[in-house]
Design a protein around this motif. Structure first.
Motif, short mmCIF file in Angstrom:
data_model
loop_
_atom_site.label_atom_id
_atom_site.label_comp_id
_atom_site.label_asym_id
_atom_site.label_seq_id
_atom_site.Cartn_x
_atom_site.Cartn_y
_atom_site.Cartn_z
N PHE A 173 0.83 -1.21 0.00
CA PHE A 173 0.00 0.00 0.00
C PHE A 173 0.86 1.27 0.00
O PHE A 173 0.57 2.23 -0.71
N ILE A 232 -5.32 0.48 -3.93
CA ILE A 232 -5.44 -0.22 -2.65
C ILE A 232 -6.71 -1.05 -2.61
O ILE A 232 -6.71 -2.22 -2.18
N SER A 292 -5.75 1.45 5.64
CA SER A 292 -4.77 1.85 4.63
C SER A 292 -5.01 3.26 4.10
O SER A 292 -4.08 3.89 3.59
#
Length: 394
Positions: free
Chosen positions: A118, A133, A324
């Motif tokens: 990521f 992502i 993320s």
């Protein structure tokens, strides 16, 4: 130079294989190792605990390396280390050798599983990293679906030691894929500037600036509690199903729903939830987690346990998207490797003792029912902490 789509596709393949082998595979080997070697469950869980501790301690260094433009070496080297760790694990005839293998695997996980990929995507594609992502998490969601039946088949067909050698070969295939697709470097970002009062001049905070604020610590506490509960569940999942009276075949029939549920949740987010902020999404997801555990505690019928797998899978799939994206949402992308690494490192070091401690705690809690209620409370606490976190104001 590989295209955006090629890089995302290759990293997606790498993620599903690395997760399937190094993380989800452990639980399936616990009972075979117990029967073959006579080791106790706490002794075996101690190896996984060590791996999580190494993972946590290594995350900041891994993130800093990616911030310096060394993502190719990190992800390629991580796959190679994972293969070496599985090979050594297959030869473990003593606990010290088992622990050595999992120390290597812990470092390999820090270098490969989700966050390094990521961070690398965020660096390479600062305007398109969100889509990348989400795409990787969609594919990675099938890791548990791939792992449990594949490892179960290998265990029956080959035994647990040869099965680990097969998994080592799988990771050896990931290393050249990472090396090839990340061969072109990206420009290393310059540090964020601050004025004489210490106020950030750009929207990209440094780690030190992030740690000065309350949101960093609230988010860290949120994901620490969540990660503690999650690692306990994955490490104890097969024994917990056995405690409820399910055979291995029946347990696998429930667990194969985890992956599709993760992907279903992520597709639903793409279809319905893209206008939703990641903070609102996080509140929904963190509420689903304790709900799923309550279904598992109270459920006895296989169909009800499938409901647990679906709720748990949806929550586990979407929390990856929340975690993320929340760092670049709050702090920008220039130092995402270091900030994510520090946040995750604290969480991982804290949760590292979870499988080991909870193996002993089972005695005092009266079995897996008490343990699962404890994890449910942790899930509720993580929801409350996340609700208090607000984006910092520069």
């Amino acid at each position: 130079m590989p295209s955006y789509r090629t890089i995302i596709s290759a990293l997606s393949v790498g993620q599903i294989l690395c997760w399937a082998v190094m993380y989800y595979g452990f639980s399936s080997f616990v009972l075979p190792m117990q029967r073959d070697m006579g080791w106790s469950q706490p002794e075996i869980m101690g190896a996984f605990t060590l791996a999580l501790m190494v993972w946590g301690l290594a995350t900041y260094g891994v993130g800093a390396a990616i911030d310096r433009g060394q993502g190719r070496a990190v992800l390629t080297g991580g796959a190679l280390l994972g293969a070496a760790g599985c090979a050594l694990w297959s030869q473990a005839h003593s606990l010290p050798l088992l622990y050595a293998a999992w120390a290597i695997l812990g470092l390999a996980m820090a270098m490969t599983l989700y966050e390094p990929a990521f961070s690398e995507i965020t660096k390479r594609f600062p305007d398109r990293y969100r889509q990348g992502i989400t795409a990787i998490t969609l594919v990675g969601g099938f890791a548990s679906t791939l792992s449990f039946p594949a490892v179960a088949w290998l265990l029956v067909a080959l035994g647990w030691r040869p099965a680990l050698m097969v998994l080592a070969l799988v990771l050896l295939l990931v290393a050249p894929l990472h090396a090839w697709v990340l061969r072109m470097p990206w420009k290393v970002a310059q540090p964020a500037r601050a004025d004489s009062a210490g106020v950030v001049v750009s929207d990209h905070a440094t780690l030190r600036q992030a740690m000065r604020g309350r949101p960093f610590w609230l988010l860290t506490a949120t994901f620490t509690l969540y990660a503690f509960a999650l690692s306990t569940i994955w490490a104890h999942l097969m024994p917990a199903f056995e405690f409820k009276g399910l055979s291995q075949t029946e347990a696998v029939a429930v667990m194969v729903w985890f992956g599709p549920a993760q992907v279903l949740g992520r597709f639903a987010f793409l279809w319905l939830g893209r206008p939703m902020s990641h903070r609102v999404l996080g509140l929904i997801v963190l509420a689903l987690f304790p709900l799923s555990l309550s279904v598992f505690v109270l459920g006895k019928q296989n169909l009800v346990l499938v409901g647990f797998a679906i709720l748990f899978g949806v929550a586990n799939g979407l929390i990856t998207i929340v975690r993320s994206n929340i760092v670049p949402d709050f702090y920008g992308h220039e130092h995402v490797g270091r900030i994510s690494g520090a946040m995750s490192g604290i969480a991982l070091c804290t949760r590292a003792a979870a499988p080991f401690l909870t193996a002993w705690a089972l005695i005092g809690l009266g079995g897996y029912t008490g343990l699962l209620w404890m994890l449910l409370v942790m899930g509720a606490m993580s929801l409350a902490l996340f609700a208090m976190a607000r984006p910092p104001q520069n």
